[in-house]
Design an enzyme around this catalytic site. Structure first.
Site, PDB file in Angstrom:
ATOM      1  N   GLY A  70       0.823  -1.196   0.000  1.00 46.55           N
ATOM      2  CA  GLY A  70       0.000   0.000   0.000  1.00 46.55           C
ATOM      3  C   GLY A  70       0.861   1.252   0.000  1.00 46.55           C
ATOM      4  O   GLY A  70       0.500   2.266  -0.604  1.00 46.55           O
ATOM      5  N   THR A  71       1.993   1.187   0.672  1.00 48.85           N
ATOM      6  CA  THR A  71       2.911   2.329   0.705  1.00 48.85           C
ATOM      7  C   THR A  71       3.410   2.669  -0.689  1.00 48.85           C
ATOM      8  O   THR A  71       3.441   3.837  -1.086  1.00 48.85           O
ATOM      9  CB  THR A  71       4.112   2.016   1.630  1.00 48.85           C
ATOM     10  OG1 THR A  71       3.659   1.941   2.984  1.00 48.85           O
ATOM     11  CG2 THR A  71       5.181   3.096   1.518  1.00 48.85           C
ATOM     12  N   GLN A 181      -7.204   1.024   5.004  1.00 51.29           N
ATOM     13  CA  GLN A 181      -7.957   0.554   6.172  1.00 51.29           C
ATOM     14  C   GLN A 181      -9.428   0.282   5.850  1.00 51.29           C
ATOM     15  O   GLN A 181     -10.122  -0.375   6.626  1.00 51.29           O
ATOM     16  CB  GLN A 181      -7.859   1.579   7.306  1.00 51.29           C
ATOM     17  CG  GLN A 181      -6.470   1.757   7.879  1.00 51.29           C
ATOM     18  CD  GLN A 181      -5.960   0.511   8.592  1.00 51.29           C
ATOM     19  OE1 GLN A 181      -6.735  -0.301   9.089  1.00 51.29           O
ATOM     20  NE2 GLN A 181      -4.651   0.359   8.650  1.00 51.29           N
ATOM     21  N   SER A 201      -4.221  -2.501   0.202  1.00 48.49           N
ATOM     22  CA  SER A 201      -3.101  -3.379   0.538  1.00 48.49           C
ATOM     23  C   SER A 201      -3.591  -4.783   0.849  1.00 48.49           C
ATOM     24  O   SER A 201      -4.625  -4.962   1.496  1.00 48.49           O
ATOM     25  CB  SER A 201      -2.345  -2.810   1.748  1.00 48.49           C
ATOM     26  OG  SER A 201      -1.276  -3.651   2.126  1.00 48.49           O
ATOM     27  N   HIS A 203      -2.186  -7.258   2.800  1.00 52.24           N
ATOM     28  CA  HIS A 203      -2.051  -7.837   4.146  1.00 52.24           C
ATOM     29  C   HIS A 203      -3.008  -7.226   5.161  1.00 52.24           C
ATOM     30  O   HIS A 203      -3.053  -7.665   6.309  1.00 52.24           O
ATOM     31  CB  HIS A 203      -0.598  -7.751   4.635  1.00 52.24           C
ATOM     32  CG  HIS A 203      -0.163  -6.388   5.078  1.00 52.24           C
ATOM     33  ND1 HIS A 203      -0.050  -6.042   6.401  1.00 52.24           N
ATOM     34  CD2 HIS A 203       0.212  -5.308   4.370  1.00 52.24           C
ATOM     35  CE1 HIS A 203       0.376  -4.803   6.489  1.00 52.24           C
ATOM     36  NE2 HIS A 203       0.544  -4.329   5.271  1.00 52.24           N
ATOM     37  N   THR A 239       9.202  -8.092 -12.984  1.00 56.37           N
ATOM     38  CA  THR A 239       8.401  -9.315 -13.055  1.00 56.37           C
ATOM     39  C   THR A 239       7.497  -9.414 -11.828  1.00 56.37           C
ATOM     40  O   THR A 239       7.954  -9.326 -10.697  1.00 56.37           O
ATOM     41  CB  THR A 239       9.313 -10.558 -13.140  1.00 56.37           C
ATOM     42  OG1 THR A 239      10.146 -10.428 -14.286  1.00 56.37           O
ATOM     43  CG2 THR A 239       8.484 -11.826 -13.241  1.00 56.37           C
ATOM     44  N   CYS A 331       8.378   5.941  19.032  1.00 54.08           N
ATOM     45  CA  CYS A 331       9.556   5.943  19.898  1.00 54.08           C
ATOM     46  C   CYS A 331      10.797   5.709  19.050  1.00 54.08           C
ATOM     47  O   CYS A 331      10.921   4.682  18.395  1.00 54.08           O
ATOM     48  CB  CYS A 331       9.431   4.843  20.948  1.00 54.08           C
ATOM     49  SG  CYS A 331      10.749   4.854  22.180  1.00 54.08           S
TER      50      CYS A 331
END
Length: 394
Positions: A70-71, A181, A201, A203, A239, A331
């Site tokens: 998706g990125t 999402q 995406s 996953h 490919t 973080c």
């Protein structure tokens, strides 16, 4: 007891997906660009997957470009537009975009592009009137996230698209939405939404990691990020990973078939969890109370000292209890930073460090929700008491 409540981060691949991928690796391992039988078999199963993914978006198969994530799909939408112009122009995004949009936009800004970041209200929603005011003659792209991953708020995408179409500017910008999402949780119809570009995406919908897709409205001009053999209609050379794409296709088909039933099931579980956590005085809901993703629950701690009790504190404590969730703040090198999403929604730097996200999925049950709510309440009381003791000792 182990309870996974981080489905917005990733989802476990379904058995049907893994079986289809195994079959593809055994019998459809050829290069889909090759003209012989081995290549034809690979091309056939890949194009079947393309139609399955297209159906999930309400699109035609020739409008789907496969990517590795998706990125990458988001980056292709942003940079694929930008690379067409020799001189910097103007783009508009929301203030609550995922980093897969926010970071390439920041890079363009460093290169001289003019960027408008639409403000959001306390629920994280964009107001269409702000988009109308931000449009300029040199605006070439508007990108607004459909379902916000951290706080769950759903944006009025169709209304925003209508604003763009009704603009008096001669040149209409392209409209992109990150729907990573949304896919598999709410219906998507790119025609009704009025978008030119839309990212999803694999996953996030119980498919394999390593596959994404960008809907590109026929007639839309983009420049590729990756050049080479001209695969994916010359927009994404290389490919194709056929077994991964096959898995993506099966996941998309299952998501489409089960969407209505699963959406209603998740809504009931979501509201059950929100109700049980909202009764705790140390937890306040973030995001829109109604216009939110059906599987998404997010809270912050209004009375916590973000340095002593952060969202990551709760993540670690819940992990020890066998429950997997996410925190909104980041973080880096041991330094806790506030969530930019919560900051954009008007939260203080301290409060923006205390956000948590619990996201539900196929394996979530009422028993999971009830147990999690009880454990969260106990952990909150424990960490807040520790904060009081620490403060009293100073």
């Amino acid at each position: 007891m182990q309870i996974y409540l981080d489905y917005s981060a990733t989802t476990p691949p379904r058995a049907e997906v893994m079986a289809a991928m195994g079959s593809a690796m055994k019998s459809s391992w050829g290069n889909p660009s090759s003209l012989h039988n081995w290549g034809s078999r690979a091309a056939t199963v890949m194009e079947t997957a393309r139609m399955q993914v297209a159906d999930l978006m309400g699109a035609s198969g020739d409008a789907v470009v496969f990517t590795a994530s998706g990125t990458e799909a988001n980056n292709l939408a942003v940079m694929g537009v930008a690379q067409q112009y020799r001189k910097p122009r103007h783009m508009i995004i929301s203030a609550v975009e995922h980093s897969a949009i926010a970071k390439p936009i920041t890079l363009l800004e460093q290169w001289g592009w003019q960027i408008t970041r639409l403000p959001v209200d306390c629920y994280g929603q964009v107001h269409p009137i702000d988009l109308a005011k931000a449009l300029r003659e040199d605006t070439v792209l508007v990108s607004v996230i459909y379902g916000q991953s951290e706080v769950g708020t759903i944006q009025p995408i169709a209304e925003l698209a209508a604003i763009i179409k009704a603009s008096e500017h001669i040149s209409k910008p392209l409209f992109h939405s990150d729907a990573v999402q949304i896919a598999g949780r709410l219906p998507i119809d790119v025609q009704k939404l009025g978008v030119d570009l839309l990212s999803i995406s694999s996953h996030k919908i119980y498919g394999p990691q390593g596959a994404g897709a960008l809907y590109v409205k026929p007639g839309t001009d983009l420049m590729p990020l990756i050049n080479g053999g001209g695969q994916e209609n010359h927009l994404r050379s290389g490919t194709q990973a056929v077994p991964t794409i096959v898995g993506f296709g099966v996941a998309a088909e299952l998501a489409r078939q089960e969407l209505s039933q699963e959406q209603q099931r998740l809504l009931k579980l979501r509201d059950r969890l929100i109700e049980q956590l909202q009764c705790h005085p140390e937890l306040l809901l973030t995001g829109h109370p109604q216009q939110r993703l059906p599987h998404h629950v997010s809270f912050y701690l209004p009375n916590a000292n973000g340095e002593q009790v952060s969202g990551k504190t709760l993540v670690r404590q819940l992990n020890l209890a066998g429950i997997g969730i996410s925190a909104g703040s980041a973080c880096h090198s041991g330094k806790l930073t506030p969530s930019p999403i919560l900051q954009a929604m008007g939260f203080s730097n301290t409060a923006a460090k205390t956000g948590i996200r619990l996201t539900l999925g196929h394996q979530t049950t009422e028993a999971d929700v009830d147990w999690t709510a009880m454990v969260v309440r106990q952990i909150i009381e424990r960490v807040m008491m520790r904060q009081l003791v620490t403060a009293g000792g100073k």
